[in-house]
Design a protein around this motif. Sequence first.
Motif, PDB file in Angstrom:
ATOM      1  N   GLU A 363       0.828  -1.203   0.000  1.00 33.34           N
ATOM      2  CA  GLU A 363       0.000   0.000   0.000  1.00 33.34           C
ATOM      3  C   GLU A 363       0.865   1.257   0.000  1.00 33.34           C
ATOM      4  O   GLU A 363       0.552   2.251  -0.677  1.00 33.34           O
ATOM      5  N   ILE A 366       2.105   1.761  -3.514  1.00 34.50           N
ATOM      6  CA  ILE A 366       1.052   2.299  -4.390  1.00 34.50           C
ATOM      7  C   ILE A 366       0.891   3.800  -4.164  1.00 34.50           C
ATOM      8  O   ILE A 366       0.764   4.582  -5.118  1.00 34.50           O
ATOM      9  N   ARG A 367       0.903   4.200  -2.915  1.00 29.13           N
ATOM     10  CA  ARG A 367       0.752   5.634  -2.621  1.00 29.13           C
ATOM     11  C   ARG A 367       1.923   6.430  -3.180  1.00 29.13           C
ATOM     12  O   ARG A 367       1.731   7.536  -3.710  1.00 29.13           O
ATOM     13  N   LYS A 369       3.852   5.661  -5.811  1.00 27.54           N
ATOM     14  CA  LYS A 369       3.792   5.708  -7.278  1.00 27.54           C
ATOM     15  C   LYS A 369       2.698   6.664  -7.770  1.00 27.54           C
ATOM     16  O   LYS A 369       2.897   7.395  -8.741  1.00 27.54           O
ATOM     17  N   ASN A 370       1.569   6.653  -7.097  1.00 29.62           N
ATOM     18  CA  ASN A 370       0.455   7.495  -7.535  1.00 29.62           C
ATOM     19  C   ASN A 370       0.674   8.977  -7.246  1.00 29.62           C
ATOM     20  O   ASN A 370      -0.013   9.825  -7.826  1.00 29.62           O
ATOM     21  N   SER A 371       1.607   9.274  -6.363  1.00 25.50           N
ATOM     22  CA  SER A 371       1.801  10.670  -5.971  1.00 25.50           C
ATOM     23  C   SER A 371       2.887  11.378  -6.768  1.00 25.50           C
ATOM     24  O   SER A 371       3.066  12.586  -6.637  1.00 25.50           O
ATOM     25  N   ARG A 373       5.272  12.560 -10.203  1.00 21.75           N
ATOM     26  CA  ARG A 373       5.201  12.944 -11.609  1.00 21.75           C
ATOM     27  C   ARG A 373       5.794  11.820 -12.458  1.00 21.75           C
ATOM     28  O   ARG A 373       6.482  10.926 -11.951  1.00 21.75           O
ATOM     29  N   ASP A 374       5.535  11.872 -13.762  1.00 20.25           N
ATOM     30  CA  ASP A 374       6.064  10.853 -14.655  1.00 20.25           C
ATOM     31  C   ASP A 374       7.591  10.841 -14.657  1.00 20.25           C
ATOM     32  O   ASP A 374       8.207   9.782 -14.804  1.00 20.25           O
TER      33      ASP A 374
END
Length: 732
Positions: A363, A366-367, A369-371, A373-374
Motif C-alpha cells: 500500500e 502504491i501511494r 507511485k500514484n503521488s 510525476r512521470d
Amino acid sequence: MFKQKHYKQIEIAIFVLSMLLFLVFIISWEKHTLNKAQQDLMKVAEVIQDDLWNYDKGGSRPYLELSAKSNNYRSIEIHDHNGELFISVVGPELHAIDRFLNGIGVISHIDLNNEIHRDGNSIGVIRAVYLHSPVYLYLNLFLVLILCLTALRFFLRSLRELSRRKQTQNELIEERDFADSLINTAQTIILVLDTKGAIIRINPYLEELCGHRLVDIKGKNWFDLFIPLRERDKTKKVFSRTVNNVKTSGVINSIITRKGSERLIEWHNKSIRDRAGFTLGVLAVGQDITDRVHAEKLIEHQASFDALTDLPNRRLLVDRIDSVLAYNHRHGLYGALLFIDLDNFKHINDSLGHPIGDGLLKEVAIRLKNSLRDEDFSARLGGDEFVVMYSDLSSEPEDAAEYARSGAEKLQKLLSQAYEIENHTLRLTPSIGITLIPEGSDDAHDLLKHADTAMYRAKESGRNTIRFYLPSMQINAEKHLKLQNELLLALDSHDFFLNYQPQMDASHNLIGAEVLLRWQHPTRGIIPPNEFIPLAEKTGKMEQLGSWVLEQALTKLKQWSNNTLPSNFNTLAINISPKQFQSNSFLEDVEHMLADSGVDPKLLTFELTENIMMDMSNNMRSKMDYLKTLGIRISIDDFGTGYSSLAYLQRLPLDELKIDKTFVSHLTSQQQDSTLVETIINMSQHLGLDVIAEGVENRTQFEYLMLLGCQKYQGQFFSTPLNETEFTSLLH
C-alpha cells in the motif's frame, strides 16, 4: 541396375573382346583364302586340261600356266594388283572366258594382255593370287565392326543414361521424402512464400501454432492474414530485401493466431532461386521465442524490480541516479533524493505477522507511485526503506531544496494516513532524509549514503520528521558509531543513573513518578535517552540495560517506602522495552527482583509501548495477566502514535493510557489534536481506564486538559526531571 562406373567397364571389356575376335577372324580368313585359291586353280586346270602347261602350288602365290591353241584364245593370265585379282586374256572369246572365270568366283576384273610367248606360240598365264591381307575386305569388315561397336556403345550409354536418370529420380524422391519428413517433424516454423507474399507451404508445426491448415490458407497473402497492422510495413520491407537476394537473419516480429493471440517469432529468411538465377520465392525458417522473451523479461524485471511491491530495486535506482546526475550536470539542474523509513513498521510486522506487513508495504508503494510525476522515480531498497527521486527541480540549489521539502511534506502527510489491511486499521509515520542531486558527490552510492544519513538524523530528531543532509551530518554519523562503542563500555563502567519525573493530580499533589534513564558520559556530559536508547536496541543491549533500570528503581522505591511515602503517592512508573518484555526470562526476573527488594508490587506501573499491544498472542496476554496477578499496573505509553485499536483496549488487562506529548504540545493550536485528546479521555473513562498526559509545558495546556477531564499530569509545568537526591527531598 548397374552403377555408372560398371557401364564404363563393360564398354572397355566389349571393345577388347571385339578386337580379339577381329584378330582371330583375320587369321582364320587368311588361312581360308589360301585354301580357296588352291581350290579355284585346281578347278581351272580341270576345265582346260588339254592346254595345261605348268601348275605351281608350292609358293606363297600359286599360279597356272596353260596354252590356248585349241580353245581359240591365245593366252589367259590371272594376277594381283594392289590386293585385286585381274585376268589378261588374248583371244576372240574374251567375254566367254570372262563369264567363265567370273562364274567360278576367282576374278573381279579382266584386262587383256599379250606379252608372254613360248616356242613361237602365244602362251597365257592364269595366276590365282590371294593376298594374305585383302585390304578392301578387311577395311569393310573393320568398318562394320566399328559401326557395331558404336551402336553397342550408344546403346550402353543410353542404358547408362536411363539408369542414371532413374537413379537420380530415385534419389530426388528419397531427398523429397526426407525433406518432407524433416519439414513435417521439425519443431520449428517453416514457411514458403512466392514473390508476392502468397503462401505456398507451411509445415505442421506452424499449422498447430497459428491454428490454420495449409489447405485453407494456401495462396492467401501471408502479411494480410498473419502480421499485425503495426508491424506490417516493416515486415514487408524485410521481405522485399529477401526477394532481392539479401539474406535476412534474426528478424523478429509478431504473428496473429487464429484465436487472436500474438506469438513472437524470430525469422531467418533466404530467397529461392532457379539455376538461371530467377527468384521463385522466399524460404523463411522461424522459431517461436514468445516464452523465451517473456522469461527473459521476467528475469530482467526480477533483477531490477522488487518482488513484493514491484517498485525498482537498488540496482535500477543506482542506474537511474547516474543518468540523472549526468543530465543535471549537462543542464545545470538540481534534483533530490528522499530516503524514507517507516517508523515502527518492524513492530507491526513482528506482531501482526508478515502478511499484514507485506500488505502494508504494498500500500505504501502504491501511494508513492500514484503521488509522483512521470519524470520522478520511486524505489524500495528493502525492509521498510523506500527512496523517491525528483530528477530536475531547479537550477538553483536553494529552490530545489525548497521543492524537495515541499514534496517530502506531502509524502509525509500521505503516508501518515490510516491503512486498512485485512480488517486492521494501521497508522505509520515516515522519517525522511533529503540530499540534493548533485550535492557533494557525483557517485550514486555516496548520494544514497547521504540521504540515508539524513534519514537517521530525522529518526534521532523524534521520528516523523524531515531532515536534509549536510556535510556536518557525516561527522555526526562517525560520532554516532563512536558513541555506540562507548555505550558498550558504559554498561560496565556504571555511567548510567536514574532521574525521576514527578506525576501530579489536578491539585498539584505528588501521586507518582516516572523513572528516566540518563547516561553520564565521561567527556560529553549527560547524553539524552533519544541518542543512546536506539543504540542499545541496535546493539542488543537494551534487555541488559532495562534489567539494570528495573533493579535500581525497585531498590530505591524500597528505600523510600521504608521512610514512609506521601499518602497520595501510589505508583512508580518504569518503562519496559519491547525486547525486555518479550524475553522468556522477563517474568522470572521480575519475581526475583521483587523478592530481593521487598517492594509492594501495587506501587509499580509498567509502561509498555503501544507497539507491544499489536502482538495479541496468547504468550503476551498471559504475561500481562501474570503481572496483574502480582499487583503491577500496566500503562500504554505514547498512546495514539502507533497501533491504535479498540480491540486490544477491550481485551488486554490495562490500567492506564498515557497521552503522547506530541498531541499535548498542539492541544490549543490544532483542532485535530484537541479532538483526538478529547476522544482518548472519553474512551478511557468509558473503559474504566486512568489517563495521564505527558509533556504538559504550560498552564494553558494544563487547564485545557482539566476541562477535557484529564486527572493526571507530568511535564515541565509541574517539575523538571529530578535526580535521586532532589526527588527524595520532594517526597519528604
